[in-house]
Design an enzyme around this catalytic site. Structure first.
Site, mmCIF file in Angstrom:
data_model
loop_
_atom_site.group_PDB
_atom_site.id
_atom_site.type_symbol
_atom_site.label_atom_id
_atom_site.label_comp_id
_atom_site.label_asym_id
_atom_site.label_seq_id
_atom_site.Cartn_x
_atom_site.Cartn_y
_atom_site.Cartn_z
ATOM 1 N N SER A 108 33.640 41.714 36.915
ATOM 2 C CA SER A 108 34.821 42.565 36.830
ATOM 3 C C SER A 108 34.449 43.921 36.202
ATOM 4 C CB SER A 108 35.902 41.816 36.054
ATOM 5 O OG SER A 108 37.161 42.380 36.300
ATOM 6 N N ASP A 228 41.565 38.402 45.819
ATOM 7 C CA ASP A 228 41.717 39.013 44.503
ATOM 8 C C ASP A 228 43.090 39.686 44.379
ATOM 9 O OD1 ASP A 228 41.384 40.437 42.092
ATOM 10 O OD2 ASP A 228 39.253 40.738 42.479
ATOM 11 N N HIS A 283 40.365 36.479 41.785
ATOM 12 C CA HIS A 283 39.509 37.193 40.853
ATOM 13 C C HIS A 283 38.755 36.226 39.923
ATOM 14 C CE1 HIS A 283 38.212 40.865 38.993
ATOM 15 N NE2 HIS A 283 38.621 40.509 37.797
#
Ligand SMILES: *[C@@H]1O[C@H](CO)[C@@H](O)[C@H](O)[C@H]1NC(C)=O
Ligand SMILES: *[C@@H]1O[C@H](CO)[C@@H](O)[C@H](O)[C@H]1NC(C)=O
Ligand SMILES: *[C@@H]1O[C@H](CO)[C@@H](O)[C@H](O)[C@H]1NC(C)=O
Length: 316
Positions: A108, A228, A283
């Site tokens: 991330s 995501d 995610h």
């Protein structure tokens, strides 16, 4: 004669399989965790173990901004990224095991931060960079859901929504420093404390070192989660730009940052060193099997390297 040839082959194989030589060839791995995580969390630790299991002899270092896990987590929400990055440059330069170069995985926001490391410091140098669900082209909204009792997360979130371009927020709230709304680029170009700089988006201020350093990677693998919902837009993981009104996606290769090679992505792309991967899931929903396959392909000794790359790998 046949017997002799076989004996020669066998001894050559023995030499090549010596564990010492193999471990010398296995590059260390640096991991930078994402927002709300800690450097010593169960998830990050198990990723390191998985890397070592897949490619035995992998030395693993997890980047931290504070040795105290709870302060390290806070630093993922609050702080000036430029300062944090400088700390990490010193940290990585001080680890003897990394001195010959290393592979790196960013989760991330850790993805764009490690890219920043390559562009700004890169000493010791990164060989292969893997980013998972990174926000290379920023976030146009902050949807990351905070648990009701997570006050650190909630205060970062509310500051970001209310006053993202004030100097106070740009200097203190981490995700504000990679906020980028294509419909409102003016304040971003003027005030973004981090992303506009490392993306070399400011006319007349493009830093040549950033371009040279990133172009020096052996491989840059950008991984997007196909479902995501946290990163808005998810295509930021691939440096793509999305018009949220029309839904139109402009792929990296059609953007000026690539066409004019502001940060070395085109240099990588034309040599086949830039990869766009999609993995299933939301995610940071990672499976051990998926990770192992990626580690084997990209981080193993000689993995995914062409002949030319193997020469540079041989300098170790
Ligand atoms: C990697 O695996 C070896 C062998 O199991 C172990 O001795 C070593 O401590 C591991 N290193 C890391 C960083 O997990
Ligand atoms: C470009 O970046 C390098 C590495 O961070 C830095 O040393 C240099 O001062 C920068 N150059 C300019 C003109 O800002
Ligand atoms: C996004 O799409 C809308 C509708 O087609 C258009 O009016 C707008 O100019 C586009 N935005 C950008 C930044 O291109």
């Amino acid at each position: 004669m046949v017997v002799l040839a076989l004996a020669l082959l066998a001894s050559a194989a023995v030499v090549r399989a010596t564990p010492i030589e193999k471990s010398q060839k296995q590059l260390p791995l640096v991991i930078w965790h994402g927002l709300g995580d800690t450097y010593d969390s169960e998830g990050i630790t198990s990723v390191g173990e998985l890397a070592n299991e897949t490619n035995p002899g992998t030395f693993v270092h997890s980047v931290y901004l504070d040795e105290d896990p709870s302060s390290d987590r806070s630093a993922s929400f609050f702080g000036l990224v430029n300062t944090q990055l400088a700390t990490v440059c010193d940290q990585l330069a001080s680890i003897p095991e990394l001195a010959g170069g290393f592979n790196a995985i960013g989760f991330s926001q850790g993805g764009q931060f490690l890219r920043g490391y390559v562009e700004r410091c890169n000493n010791p140098p990164v060989r292969t960079l893997l980013t998972f669900g990174a926000q290379h082209n920023g976030i146009a909204d902050f949807l990351g859901e905070c648990k009701p009792t997570d006050f650190v997360c909630k205060s970062a979130s509310s500051l970001l929504r209310s006053s993202k371009w004030t100097p106070w927020v740009q200097n203190k709230v981490v995700p504000a420093q990679y906020f980028r709304d294509p419909e409102d680029l003016g304040p971003y170009l003027e005030k973004s404390a981090f992303l506009a700089d490392i993306n070399n988006e400011r006319d007349g201020e493009r830093n040549e070192t950033y371009r040279e350093n990133l172009a020096g990677l052996e491989r840059f693998v950008m991984i997007m989660f196909d479902e995501d919902l946290t990163v808005v837009p998810k295509e930021s993981a691939w440096f793509a730009e999305v018009n949220r009104t029309s839904g139109e996606i402009t792929l990296l290769e059609n953007r000026d940052i690539y066409k004019e090679d502001w940060i070395g992505l085109k240099s990588l792309g034309t040599k086949g060193k830039l990869e766009y991967l999609t993995i299933p899931g939301r995610h940071m929903e990672l499976s051990d099997e998926g990770l192992k396959a990626l580690f084997k392909t990209y981080l193993g000794p000689g993995g995914r390297l062409n002949t030319e790359d193997q020469h540079s790998g041989g300098e170790l």
